[in-house]
Design a protein around this motif. Structure first.
Motif, PDB file in Angstrom:
ATOM      1  N   LEU A 229     -32.584 -49.866 -18.913  1.00 60.90           N
ATOM      2  CA  LEU A 229     -32.403 -49.230 -20.350  1.00 60.90           C
ATOM      3  C   LEU A 229     -31.867 -48.049 -20.105  1.00 60.90           C
ATOM      4  CD1 LEU A 229     -35.959 -49.901 -21.505  1.00 60.90           C
ATOM      5  CD2 LEU A 229     -33.832 -51.453 -21.488  1.00 60.90           C
ATOM      6  N   ALA A 230     -31.456 -47.465 -21.013  1.00 60.81           N
ATOM      7  CA  ALA A 230     -30.707 -46.140 -21.215  1.00 60.81           C
ATOM      8  C   ALA A 230     -31.562 -45.202 -20.386  1.00 60.81           C
ATOM      9  CB  ALA A 230     -30.428 -45.708 -22.625  1.00 60.81           C
ATOM     10  N   ASP A 231     -32.839 -44.969 -20.464  1.00 62.29           N
ATOM     11  CA  ASP A 231     -33.406 -43.885 -19.740  1.00 62.29           C
ATOM     12  C   ASP A 231     -33.934 -44.084 -18.199  1.00 62.29           C
ATOM     13  OD1 ASP A 231     -35.395 -45.893 -20.033  1.00 62.29           O
ATOM     14  OD2 ASP A 231     -36.935 -45.090 -21.267  1.00 62.29           O
ATOM     15  N   GLY A 232     -33.311 -45.167 -17.703  1.00 61.66           N
ATOM     16  CA  GLY A 232     -33.457 -45.576 -16.379  1.00 61.66           C
ATOM     17  C   GLY A 232     -34.599 -46.482 -15.906  1.00 61.66           C
ATOM     18  N   LYS A 233     -35.390 -46.766 -17.123  1.00 65.54           N
ATOM     19  CA  LYS A 233     -36.528 -47.707 -17.119  1.00 65.54           C
ATOM     20  C   LYS A 233     -35.863 -49.199 -16.763  1.00 65.54           C
ATOM     21  CE  LYS A 233     -40.181 -45.257 -18.945  1.00 65.54           C
ATOM     22  NZ  LYS A 233     -39.388 -44.053 -19.427  1.00 65.54           N
ATOM     23  N   VAL A 234     -36.696 -50.265 -16.097  1.00 62.49           N
ATOM     24  CA  VAL A 234     -36.162 -51.417 -16.136  1.00 62.49           C
ATOM     25  C   VAL A 234     -36.933 -52.591 -17.026  1.00 62.49           C
ATOM     26  CG1 VAL A 234     -35.904 -53.571 -14.426  1.00 62.49           C
ATOM     27  CG2 VAL A 234     -35.187 -51.109 -13.701  1.00 62.49           C
ATOM     28  N   PHE A 235     -36.225 -53.280 -17.725  1.00 59.49           N
ATOM     29  CA  PHE A 235     -36.806 -54.298 -18.607  1.00 59.49           C
ATOM     30  C   PHE A 235     -36.767 -55.651 -17.805  1.00 59.49           C
ATOM     31  CE2 PHE A 235     -36.980 -57.415 -22.273  1.00 59.49           C
ATOM     32  CZ  PHE A 235     -38.277 -56.807 -22.773  1.00 59.49           C
ATOM     33  N   THR A 236     -37.830 -56.667 -17.739  1.00 57.71           N
ATOM     34  CA  THR A 236     -37.741 -57.900 -17.215  1.00 57.71           C
ATOM     35  C   THR A 236     -38.285 -58.983 -18.129  1.00 57.71           C
ATOM     36  OG1 THR A 236     -39.558 -57.756 -15.936  1.00 57.71           O
ATOM     37  CG2 THR A 236     -37.765 -57.042 -14.865  1.00 57.71           C
ATOM     38  N   THR A 237     -37.444 -60.107 -18.138  1.00 59.57           N
ATOM     39  CA  THR A 237     -38.028 -61.284 -18.902  1.00 59.57           C
ATOM     40  C   THR A 237     -38.231 -62.340 -17.642  1.00 59.57           C
ATOM     41  OG1 THR A 237     -35.946 -62.357 -19.014  1.00 59.57           O
ATOM     42  CG2 THR A 237     -36.952 -60.844 -20.792  1.00 59.57           C
ATOM     43  N   GLY A 238     -39.562 -63.250 -17.726  1.00 58.43           N
ATOM     44  CA  GLY A 238     -39.465 -64.026 -16.706  1.00 58.43           C
ATOM     45  C   GLY A 238     -40.939 -65.072 -17.047  1.00 58.43           C
ATOM     46  N   PHE A 239     -41.361 -65.646 -16.014  1.00 58.64           N
ATOM     47  CA  PHE A 239     -42.531 -66.731 -16.212  1.00 58.64           C
ATOM     48  C   PHE A 239     -43.781 -66.188 -15.574  1.00 58.64           C
ATOM     49  CE2 PHE A 239     -38.618 -68.651 -17.497  1.00 58.64           C
ATOM     50  CZ  PHE A 239     -39.205 -69.744 -18.718  1.00 58.64           C
ATOM     51  N   SER A 240     -45.048 -66.466 -16.154  1.00 58.27           N
ATOM     52  CA  SER A 240     -46.179 -66.370 -15.341  1.00 58.27           C
ATOM     53  C   SER A 240     -46.689 -67.528 -14.377  1.00 58.27           C
ATOM     54  CB  SER A 240     -47.433 -65.958 -16.286  1.00 58.27           C
ATOM     55  OG  SER A 240     -47.746 -67.419 -16.951  1.00 58.27           O
ATOM     56  N   ARG A 241     -47.529 -67.377 -13.660  1.00 61.38           N
ATOM     57  CA  ARG A 241     -47.962 -68.654 -12.794  1.00 61.38           C
ATOM     58  C   ARG A 241     -48.163 -69.865 -13.690  1.00 61.38           C
ATOM     59  NH1 ARG A 241     -52.327 -67.014  -8.682  1.00 61.38           N
ATOM     60  NH2 ARG A 241     -50.653 -65.521  -7.786  1.00 61.38           N
ATOM     61  N   MET A 242     -48.834 -69.784 -14.704  1.00 58.01           N
ATOM     62  CA  MET A 242     -49.180 -70.718 -15.749  1.00 58.01           C
ATOM     63  C   MET A 242     -47.817 -71.113 -16.618  1.00 58.01           C
ATOM     64  SD  MET A 242     -52.027 -70.885 -14.885  1.00 58.01           S
ATOM     65  CE  MET A 242     -52.801 -72.153 -15.926  1.00 58.01           C
ATOM     66  N   SER A 243     -46.579 -70.603 -16.028  1.00 61.32           N
ATOM     67  CA  SER A 243     -45.501 -70.869 -16.993  1.00 61.32           C
ATOM     68  C   SER A 243     -45.179 -70.519 -18.336  1.00 61.32           C
ATOM     69  CB  SER A 243     -45.090 -72.477 -16.987  1.00 61.32           C
ATOM     70  OG  SER A 243     -44.901 -72.867 -15.685  1.00 61.32           O
ATOM     71  N   GLU A 244     -45.964 -69.407 -18.531  1.00 63.60           N
ATOM     72  CA  GLU A 244     -46.023 -68.679 -19.934  1.00 63.60           C
ATOM     73  C   GLU A 244     -44.863 -67.807 -19.835  1.00 63.60           C
ATOM     74  OE1 GLU A 244     -49.912 -67.516 -19.882  1.00 63.60           O
ATOM     75  OE2 GLU A 244     -50.546 -68.646 -21.759  1.00 63.60           O
ATOM     76  N   ARG A 245     -43.783 -67.460 -20.942  1.00 63.38           N
ATOM     77  CA  ARG A 245     -43.028 -66.640 -20.714  1.00 63.38           C
ATOM     78  C   ARG A 245     -43.360 -65.239 -20.960  1.00 63.38           C
ATOM     79  NH1 ARG A 245     -37.934 -69.321 -24.181  1.00 63.38           N
ATOM     80  NH2 ARG A 245     -39.582 -68.968 -25.944  1.00 63.38           N
ATOM     81  N   GLN A 246     -42.840 -64.311 -20.132  1.00 57.18           N
ATOM     82  CA  GLN A 246     -43.246 -62.806 -20.137  1.00 57.18           C
ATOM     83  C   GLN A 246     -42.372 -61.923 -20.418  1.00 57.18           C
ATOM     84  OE1 GLN A 246     -44.845 -62.622 -16.315  1.00 57.18           O
ATOM     85  NE2 GLN A 246     -47.012 -62.905 -16.978  1.00 57.18           N
ATOM     86  N   LEU A 247     -42.618 -60.684 -20.932  1.00 56.50           N
ATOM     87  CA  LEU A 247     -41.662 -59.627 -20.926  1.00 56.50           C
ATOM     88  C   LEU A 247     -42.480 -58.282 -20.093  1.00 56.50           C
ATOM     89  CD1 LEU A 247     -41.198 -59.263 -24.633  1.00 56.50           C
ATOM     90  CD2 LEU A 247     -39.736 -60.647 -23.085  1.00 56.50           C
ATOM     91  N   ALA A 248     -41.623 -57.513 -19.227  1.00 56.26           N
ATOM     92  CA  ALA A 248     -42.381 -56.349 -18.683  1.00 56.26           C
ATOM     93  C   ALA A 248     -41.428 -55.228 -18.715  1.00 56.26           C
ATOM     94  CB  ALA A 248     -42.883 -56.939 -17.228  1.00 56.26           C
ATOM     95  N   LEU A 249     -42.068 -54.184 -18.723  1.00 55.70           N
ATOM     96  CA  LEU A 249     -41.195 -52.939 -18.380  1.00 55.70           C
ATOM     97  C   LEU A 249     -41.697 -52.054 -17.309  1.00 55.70           C
ATOM     98  CD1 LEU A 249     -39.143 -50.929 -19.951  1.00 55.70           C
ATOM     99  CD2 LEU A 249     -41.154 -50.000 -20.976  1.00 55.70           C
ATOM    100  N   TRP A 250     -40.587 -51.463 -16.665  1.00 55.84           N
ATOM    101  CA  TRP A 250     -40.989 -50.966 -14.993  1.00 55.84           C
ATOM    102  C   TRP A 250     -40.429 -49.574 -14.956  1.00 55.84           C
ATOM    103  CZ3 TRP A 250     -43.733 -54.304 -11.983  1.00 55.84           C
ATOM    104  CH2 TRP A 250     -43.936 -55.758 -12.179  1.00 55.84           C
ATOM    105  N   ASP A 251     -41.059 -48.877 -14.346  1.00 57.87           N
ATOM    106  CA  ASP A 251     -40.649 -47.539 -14.067  1.00 57.87           C
ATOM    107  C   ASP A 251     -40.110 -47.284 -12.430  1.00 57.87           C
ATOM    108  OD1 ASP A 251     -39.997 -44.809 -13.368  1.00 57.87           O
ATOM    109  OD2 ASP A 251     -42.141 -44.004 -13.794  1.00 57.87           O
TER     110      ASP A 251
END
Length: 484
Positions: A229-251
């Protein structure tokens, strides 16, 4: 005592998506069926490019944006690859230059004629060869001219100077498994990657070093994506262990725990995120979904705020996103997507409803323009620069594009920049004290001396051969006269 639910104020809460009318779609396009989690589509203010089915090789179609309606089956394509094309990306600094990666292990860079193709384009401006397996990821540097990143199924990331057709950096030891995607940060000093080993990595390409790493960013085994992202954070998309789709934001300063983690649903299509740095809105499109969800990223918890969902009937094969400078500001359009169906491409317009016809400053802050902030040599020498911004107040008018010229001198002399070595580690200090102009001048002087030496040697050789020929002719003459 009554409690009213407080609704978070946001100017994007009422964004709505709308597909264009049928006559504004691009019909009869045979979209590629290759099994690769690519967007299959790239778009800029002049052209739409779509990877298409091709017999005996790989091809993609480039259409001027105004060429809507049914596309003739005989419409020319860009067809120089010998294997299926997996990814394409328009150059952010030249709307007529596009790069493509293919199963044939090559990266090709193409110059599209100003008014589009009138005949099949088979000759690229430059072919970049360095991967040993198929090339599935192509992405241009956001601020440095002619710098291109490619990643292949050989788990190697290569960074090229397209202007000289040379390999600048080879990062071959940082990814132990298949790379799912790569994303540059705002000024192109770092990039982040998502890998099949479930790790998200932040990498400094010029030093060839790992800045930060998060293992098991998403527990699931299906493909992930990570974007800066523009402020240097990282946005991710993926799957949980139960195969549910996820979004996450990381510093990146602390990758132990995500700043935010949201579960969406249990569909199995990979999520493709598209980010607008001007509005901090992330649009998430799932492969095989028939919807686009959008979220606003803010500085206060819960950080990821769901805005709305655009839903249609047909599932999407791929998706392209128009750069901000290609949008219609008079209609309060904040995003436009090009949704690929089985046999057509349908633009979807995202609009913020406003009563006023005046230019909306809050929706259109200055955005990244087409001018490069750095030359490739400046970036290699250790410089960084933010994108050069332009105002959309008068609506963006494309300027005359300059042709991509490839100088082969570096290739002939194999004079790599001083900051390069084979392992991907760099010695940037060797370059910083010497202006890039001096480097180029020294390189040219050495090259000229080399050519002069070759010329002198050639003259000597011609002189010797001339003398030998005259001696042989003399002997032959004597033999014919019976003197010997």
């Amino acid at each position: 005592m009554s409690f009213r639910k407080v609704v978070r104020q946001s100017k994007f809460r009422h964004v709505f998506g709308q597909p264009v009318k049928n006559d504004q779609c691009y019909e009869d396009i045979r979209v590629s069926r290759v099994t690769w989690d690519s967007t299959f589509c790239a778009v800029n203010p002049k052209f739409l490019a779509v990877i298409v089915e091709a017999s005996g090789g790989g091809a993609f179609m480039v259409l001027p944006l105004n060429k809507t309606g049914r596309i003739d089956k005989a419409y020319p394509t860009v067809c120089g690859h010998t294997g299926p094309v997996l990814d394409i990306d328009w150059c952010p600094h030249n709307d007529e230059v596009i790069a493509s990666g293919s199963e044939d292990c090559t990266v090709m860079v193409w110059q599209i004629p100003e008014n589009g193709l009138t005949s099949p384009l088979t000759e690229p401006v430059v072919v970049l060869e360095g991967h040993t397996k198929r090339v599935g990821i192509i992405t241009w540097h956001p601020t440095a001219r002619n710098v291109l990143l490619s990643a292949g199924c050989d788990n190697v990331v290569l960074i090229w100077n397209v202007g000289t057709a040379e390999e600048l950096y080879r990062l071959d030891s940082l990814h132990p498994d298949l790379i799912y995607n790569v994303s540059w940060n705002h000024n192109g000093s770092l990039f982040c990657s998502a890998c099949k080993d479930k790790s998200v990595r932040i990498i400094d390409p010029r030093r060839g070093t790992l800045v930060a790493e998060r293992e098991k960013a998403h527990e699931g085994a299906r493909p992930m994506r990570a974007i800066f992202l523009a402020d240097g954070k990282v946005f991710t998309t993926g799957f949980s262990r139960m195969s549910e789709r996820q979004l996450a934001l990381w510093d990146p300063e602390n990758l132990e725990e995500p700043m935010a983690l949201q579960e969406l649903d249990s569909s199995n299509g990979a999520l493709l995120p598209f980010y607008d740095p001007d509005t901090s809105v992330v649009y998430v499109c799932g492969k095989g979904d028939s919807s686009i969800r959008y979220f606003e990223i803010t500085d206060e918890p819960p950080y990821i705020h769901f805005l709305n969902t655009f839903t249609s009937k047909e599932p999407q094969r791929g998706m392209g996103s128009m750069p901000k400078r290609g949008l219609e500001v008079s209609k309060c359009e904040i995003a436009r997507f090009y949704k690929l169906h089985e046999r057509k491409c349908e633009p979807i317009v995202m609009t913020v409803p406003r009563k006023s016809d005046l230019f909306q400053d809050d929706l259109y802050p200055d955005t990244a323009g087409p001018e490069a902030a750095l030359e490739a040599e400046d970036w290699v020498s250790g410089q960084d620069a933010n994108p050069i911004l332009i105002s959309l107040r008068e609506a963006y008018v494309p300027s005359k594009q300059r042709d991509l010229k490839v100088s082969r001198r570096n290739v002939l002399s194999d004079s790599r920049p001083a900051s390069y070595n084979r392992s991907g580690a760099s010695t940037a200090t060797a370059v910083t004290d010497v202006p890039s102009g001096n480097l180029a001048g020294a390189g040219e002087a050495g090259k000229l001396e080399e050519v002069m030496q070759e010329l002198r040697a050639l003259r000597m050789l011609v002189k010797e051969q001339g003398e030998r020929i005259s001696r042989l002719e003399e002997q032959l003459g004597r033999m014919e006269n019976g003197d010997t």
